[in-house]
Design a protein around this motif. Sequence first.
Motif, mmCIF file in Angstrom:
data_model
loop_
_atom_site.group_PDB
_atom_site.id
_atom_site.type_symbol
_atom_site.label_atom_id
_atom_site.label_comp_id
_atom_site.label_asym_id
_atom_site.label_seq_id
_atom_site.Cartn_x
_atom_site.Cartn_y
_atom_site.Cartn_z
ATOM 1 N N VAL A 186 0.828 -1.212 0.000
ATOM 2 C CA VAL A 186 0.000 0.000 0.000
ATOM 3 C C VAL A 186 0.861 1.259 0.000
ATOM 4 N N GLU A 187 1.917 1.251 0.786
ATOM 5 C CA GLU A 187 2.784 2.431 0.869
ATOM 6 C C GLU A 187 3.408 2.762 -0.484
ATOM 7 N N ALA A 188 3.946 1.767 -1.153
ATOM 8 C CA ALA A 188 4.577 1.996 -2.457
ATOM 9 C C ALA A 188 3.550 2.452 -3.490
ATOM 10 N N MET A 189 2.362 1.842 -3.475
ATOM 11 C CA MET A 189 1.335 2.241 -4.441
ATOM 12 C C MET A 189 0.848 3.655 -4.165
ATOM 13 N N THR A 190 0.749 4.015 -2.895
ATOM 14 C CA THR A 190 0.352 5.383 -2.551
ATOM 15 C C THR A 190 1.358 6.381 -3.113
ATOM 16 N N GLU A 191 2.642 6.094 -2.954
ATOM 17 C CA GLU A 191 3.685 6.976 -3.480
ATOM 18 C C GLU A 191 3.577 7.116 -4.995
ATOM 19 N N LEU A 192 3.385 6.005 -5.693
ATOM 20 C CA LEU A 192 3.249 6.044 -7.158
ATOM 21 C C LEU A 192 2.007 6.833 -7.571
ATOM 22 N N HIS A 193 0.917 6.610 -6.865
ATOM 23 C CA HIS A 193 -0.347 7.267 -7.200
ATOM 24 C C HIS A 193 -0.234 8.785 -7.027
ATOM 25 N N GLN A 238 2.700 10.514 -7.001
ATOM 26 C CA GLN A 238 3.733 11.008 -7.918
ATOM 27 C C GLN A 238 3.238 11.123 -9.353
ATOM 28 N N TRP A 239 2.536 10.096 -9.849
ATOM 29 C CA TRP A 239 2.193 10.041 -11.269
ATOM 30 C C TRP A 239 0.777 10.505 -11.596
ATOM 31 N N MET A 240 -0.138 10.406 -10.650
ATOM 32 C CA MET A 240 -1.524 10.797 -10.921
ATOM 33 C C MET A 240 -1.956 12.011 -10.100
ATOM 34 N N ASP A 241 -1.092 12.435 -9.181
ATOM 35 C CA ASP A 241 -1.387 13.555 -8.298
ATOM 36 C C ASP A 241 -2.708 13.343 -7.553
ATOM 37 N N GLU A 242 -2.928 12.085 -7.144
ATOM 38 C CA GLU A 242 -4.128 11.727 -6.390
ATOM 39 C C GLU A 242 -3.705 11.065 -5.083
ATOM 40 N N PRO A 243 -4.448 11.330 -4.005
ATOM 41 C CA PRO A 243 -4.059 10.795 -2.694
ATOM 42 C C PRO A 243 -4.399 9.309 -2.564
ATOM 43 N N GLY A 244 -3.697 8.667 -1.652
ATOM 44 C CA GLY A 244 -3.999 7.281 -1.309
ATOM 45 C C GLY A 244 -3.569 6.290 -2.366
ATOM 46 N N PRO A 245 -3.697 5.015 -2.034
ATOM 47 C CA PRO A 245 -3.307 3.970 -2.987
ATOM 48 C C PRO A 245 -4.399 3.736 -4.017
ATOM 49 N N THR A 246 -4.047 3.055 -5.071
ATOM 50 C CA THR A 246 -5.007 2.601 -6.074
ATOM 51 C C THR A 246 -4.750 1.125 -6.322
ATOM 52 N N ASP A 247 -5.567 0.499 -7.133
ATOM 53 C CA ASP A 247 -5.450 -0.941 -7.349
ATOM 54 C C ASP A 247 -4.441 -1.313 -8.426
ATOM 55 N N VAL A 248 -4.386 -0.533 -9.505
ATOM 56 C CA VAL A 248 -3.502 -0.856 -10.626
ATOM 57 C C VAL A 248 -3.076 0.433 -11.320
ATOM 58 N N MET A 249 -1.830 0.443 -11.769
ATOM 59 C CA MET A 249 -1.310 1.534 -12.588
ATOM 60 C C MET A 249 -0.502 0.911 -13.716
ATOM 61 N N SER A 250 -0.494 1.593 -14.846
ATOM 62 C CA SER A 250 0.258 1.117 -16.004
ATOM 63 C C SER A 250 1.243 2.183 -16.455
ATOM 64 N N PHE A 251 2.442 1.716 -16.793
ATOM 65 C CA PHE A 251 3.503 2.610 -17.236
ATOM 66 C C PHE A 251 4.035 2.100 -18.575
ATOM 67 N N PRO A 252 3.513 2.634 -19.689
ATOM 68 C CA PRO A 252 3.966 2.189 -21.008
ATOM 69 C C PRO A 252 5.416 2.584 -21.273
ATOM 70 N N MET A 253 6.099 1.756 -22.070
ATOM 71 C CA MET A 253 7.503 2.026 -22.393
ATOM 72 C C MET A 253 7.671 2.400 -23.862
ATOM 73 N N ASP A 254 7.545 1.432 -24.759
ATOM 74 C CA ASP A 254 7.781 1.663 -26.181
ATOM 75 C C ASP A 254 6.501 2.106 -26.867
ATOM 76 N N GLU A 255 6.669 2.564 -28.084
ATOM 77 C CA GLU A 255 5.515 2.916 -28.900
ATOM 78 C C GLU A 255 4.714 1.658 -29.199
ATOM 79 N N LEU A 256 3.404 1.771 -29.151
ATOM 80 C CA LEU A 256 2.521 0.642 -29.373
ATOM 81 C C LEU A 256 2.690 0.045 -30.761
ATOM 82 N N ASP A 257 2.964 0.869 -31.764
ATOM 83 C CA ASP A 257 3.057 0.373 -33.133
ATOM 84 C C ASP A 257 4.096 -0.732 -33.273
#
Length: 161
Positions: free
Chosen positions: A44-51, A53-72
């Motif tokens: 929960v702590e790590a997810m809260t930090e990610l949430h 940092q990346w979504m500017d929303e408080p508290g934890p969330t269930d899932v986050m996705s971080f794309p790397m390469d271009e989808l094509d």
Amino acid sequence: MSIEVANESGIGVDELALISVARFALDRMDIHPQAELSLLLVDVEAMTELHIQWMDEPGPTDVMSFPMDELDTARTPDPEAPGPALLGDVVLCPAVAAEQAEQAGHALDDELHLLTVHGVLHLLGYDHVEPDEEREMFRLQNELLDAWRELAPSARTVSEG
């Protein structure tokens, strides 16, 4: 297809099933068979930090996705197309998923399978901000999960990918 799992959540989960459902979804979405995906399970702590940092929303969330390469580059290529891609990371929080599973009246594994497919679809460019996008993404998510669940348990093994 290379799918790596790192469970840093402190909660035991069926990692092979997560790999299986992710691989199934990617195969059905015509993603290059040599594409790479990372599944990271955090507390929960790590997810809260990610949430925050990346979504500017408080508290934890269930899932986050971080794309790397271009989808094509990840779509199944023509003979002339580029090779496989590093799709990115799907980060799951089993503690949050456990609460949601309890509220929904199903098992933690079922919730994590759903969240894995949800995260994979985000990596592939699907979103649910607008109502039409939400309907399309959730329809596809449910179709993929239903099809994966219909397979005999022996057919859902990781070795087939």
